[in-house]
Scaffold this motif. Structure first.
Motif, PDB file in Angstrom:
ATOM      1  N   VAL A 267       0.788  -1.062  -0.048  1.00  0.00           N
ATOM      2  CA  VAL A 267       0.488  -0.034   0.010  1.00  0.00           C
ATOM      3  C   VAL A 267       0.884   0.990  -0.092  1.00  0.00           C
ATOM      4  O   VAL A 267       1.962   1.286   0.300  1.00  0.00           O
ATOM      5  CB  VAL A 267      -0.807   0.242   1.036  1.00  0.00           C
ATOM      6  N   ASN A 268       0.600   1.914  -0.676  1.00  0.00           N
ATOM      7  CA  ASN A 268       1.357   4.038  -1.221  1.00  0.00           C
ATOM      8  C   ASN A 268       0.079   5.035  -0.240  1.00  0.00           C
ATOM      9  O   ASN A 268      -1.174   5.488  -0.908  1.00  0.00           O
ATOM     10  CB  ASN A 268       1.599   3.494  -2.841  1.00  0.00           C
ATOM     11  N   ARG A 269       0.389   5.255   0.751  1.00  0.00           N
ATOM     12  CA  ARG A 269      -1.051   6.504   1.067  1.00  0.00           C
ATOM     13  C   ARG A 269      -0.020   7.626   0.303  1.00  0.00           C
ATOM     14  O   ARG A 269       0.885   8.424   0.926  1.00  0.00           O
ATOM     15  CB  ARG A 269      -0.654   6.563   2.546  1.00  0.00           C
ATOM     16  N   ALA A 270      -0.609   8.062  -0.675  1.00  0.00           N
ATOM     17  CA  ALA A 270      -0.030   9.557  -1.226  1.00  0.00           C
ATOM     18  C   ALA A 270      -0.332  10.489  -0.405  1.00  0.00           C
ATOM     19  O   ALA A 270       0.059  12.104  -0.914  1.00  0.00           O
ATOM     20  CB  ALA A 270      -0.220   9.657  -2.582  1.00  0.00           C
ATOM     21  N   ASP A 271      -0.687  10.851   0.658  1.00  0.00           N
ATOM     22  CA  ASP A 271      -1.785  11.707   1.250  1.00  0.00           C
ATOM     23  C   ASP A 271      -0.686  12.030   3.151  1.00  0.00           C
ATOM     24  O   ASP A 271      -0.685  12.921   3.820  1.00  0.00           O
ATOM     25  CB  ASP A 271      -3.103  11.614   1.794  1.00  0.00           C
ATOM     26  N   GLN A 272       0.821  10.715   2.525  1.00  0.00           N
ATOM     27  CA  GLN A 272       1.248  10.779   4.308  1.00  0.00           C
ATOM     28  C   GLN A 272       2.456  11.257   3.541  1.00  0.00           C
ATOM     29  O   GLN A 272       3.328  11.078   2.158  1.00  0.00           O
ATOM     30  CB  GLN A 272       1.275   9.567   4.486  1.00  0.00           C
TER      31      GLN A 272
END
Length: 220
Positions: free
Chosen positions: A103-108
């Protein structure tokens, strides 16, 4: 975080978010994987159209309760949370972890949970790939360093091809491992060989033969 190269050929990447960030992630992975982008809109915040490459665009507005269904439908190996809804992004991350999906959280930015994926800025001159990441702390710095690396590794792909061929030939000829390593190192460090690559590998090979002879006393 430990950098790794991952082959996404034949796999699916599921992207939630149809803005500029989602589009950038989609373009990156669509070069190799099947990419599905789920979003109610496919445009930047200012309304400007954005390029999603060859990704499959699904115009829907998923809520947190829909996330598991999207994982069931697409069976991704990587999920990208790139929406402007923190609750939805959190649910995407939770479902991915439950299913052992990357998983890649672009908002972190900055610190990440264990098992997270950061997509680095990359420079490619096949088969050479160079990547730089700041842990999500400074995308601007990543882009700047990528531009500098692009200049530094010009012709690196051709050099990799040339030295791979030379190493194989030296091995077939029975050249001892230490002398073989010395030969390849000499070629890689030779300004003359790098310059000759501008004229193509055949010319560079001729120059490399002289470099190898000087380094080891044996020709390739």
């Amino acid at each position: 975080m430990i950098p790794l190269l991952h082959d996404f050929g034949g796999e699916t990447v599921l992207v939630f978010g149809g803005g500029r960030v989602g589009a950038r992630k989609a373009r990156r992975f669509a070069r190799e994987a099947r990419v599905v982008v789920v979003s109610p809109e496919f445009a930047a915040a200012d309304g400007e159209r954005v390029d999603f490459g060859d990704a499959e665009l699904v115009r829907e507005a998923p809520d947190p309760d829909d996330v598991s269904d999207w994982f069931d439908r697409t069976a991704p190996v990587l999920a990208v949370a790139a929406t402007n809804d923190a609750e939805l992004n959190e649910r995407i991350e939770d479902v991915a972890r439950e299913r052992s999906v990357l998983v890649n959280r672009a908002d972190q930015h900055g610190g990440r949970e264990a098992g997270s994926v950061v997509v680095p800025a990359t420079v490619r001159d096949d088969p050479v790939v160079a990547a730089v990441a700041t842990g999500g702390a400074s995308p601007a710095l990543s882009r700047h360093l990528r531009q500098r690396i692009e200049t530094e590794i010009a012709d690196a792909g051709a050099m990799a091809e040339l030295t791979g061929e030379l190493r194989a030939e030296l091995q077939r000829d029975g050249v001892a491992p230490d002398r073989r390593r010395a030969a390849v190192r000499a070629v890689v460090r030779s300004d003359a060989v790098w310059k000759a690559l501008d004229s193509g590998i055949p010319k560079a090979r001729q120059v490399a033969a002289d470099v190898i002879a000087d380094a080891t006393g044996e020709t390739a």
